[in-house]
Scaffold this active site. Sequence first.
Site, PDB file in Angstrom:
ATOM      1  N   ASP A  12      -5.572  -6.080  -6.586  1.00 53.07           N
ATOM      2  CA  ASP A  12      -4.005  -6.971  -6.043  1.00 53.07           C
ATOM      3  C   ASP A  12      -3.088  -6.733  -4.798  1.00 53.07           C
ATOM      4  OD1 ASP A  12      -1.452  -5.311  -7.232  1.00 53.07           O
ATOM      5  OD2 ASP A  12      -1.938  -3.241  -5.553  1.00 53.07           O
ATOM      6  N   ASP A 174      -4.453  -0.263  -5.951  1.00 55.00           N
ATOM      7  CA  ASP A 174      -3.954   1.451  -5.838  1.00 55.00           C
ATOM      8  C   ASP A 174      -3.205   2.144  -6.940  1.00 55.00           C
ATOM      9  OD1 ASP A 174      -1.935  -0.634  -5.787  1.00 55.00           O
ATOM     10  OD2 ASP A 174      -0.982   0.567  -3.993  1.00 55.00           O
TER      11      ASP A 174
END
Length: 230
Positions: A12, A174
């Site tokens: 990400d 995350d």
Amino acid sequence: MTDFPFDIVGFDLDGTLLDSLGDLGVALNHALSLEGRAAIPRDAVRDLVGGGARKMLAKGLEVTGGPVSDERLNELHHALIEFYSDHVAVETRLYPGGEAMLQGLAARDVKIAVVTNKLEGLAVKIFAEMGLSHHFFTVIGGDTLGPGRAKPKPDLIELMLERAGGGRAAFVGDTTYDTGAAAAAGIPCVAVSFGFNDRPPQDLGAAAVIDHFDDLIPTLARIGAEAETA
């Protein structure tokens, strides 16, 4: 270094590879100011990130006076993206240990990808401006496959696997957008505790949680070894 258990590692972007909170916050507050809303403090912006700029803006409007019409939201979103596009890498930086970690994966012949819900063009621009583009074999954005296919759906991660030509893969993120997408795609996910976590890191549903990028490569090695044993 060919015995590493993963051929592909995807990341990400916001809150995982890059600490982009400062630039995102400035762009968000620019858009909010056009609606006469108060600025949101940097630390509070952290809780609004995840799912792309439009969701961040909608949450920002919610906490500064309430939602606006869809038409006005579209206008403010356009203004936010326009401003952000001109200021994508002012404060944005790799998290500590990020450069060494990327080099370590490359030394192990790992193909490295970025899979983000950020618009692909913005993600590509950030890495170009930061001089990081050479690390990644592909950068996939939330709009790459069109509407409705961003994380937590598995589609973007499946595209990563397709572009890599297959292989053993892991993902690093995350938020629940990341862990959910990885799980749906059938690959393990490592969560970073230093990002924009939308739940406590241990509750994200990841295979492991790391506190620093120095820990990523050994953690991936352990996960791979455990999978082989199982």
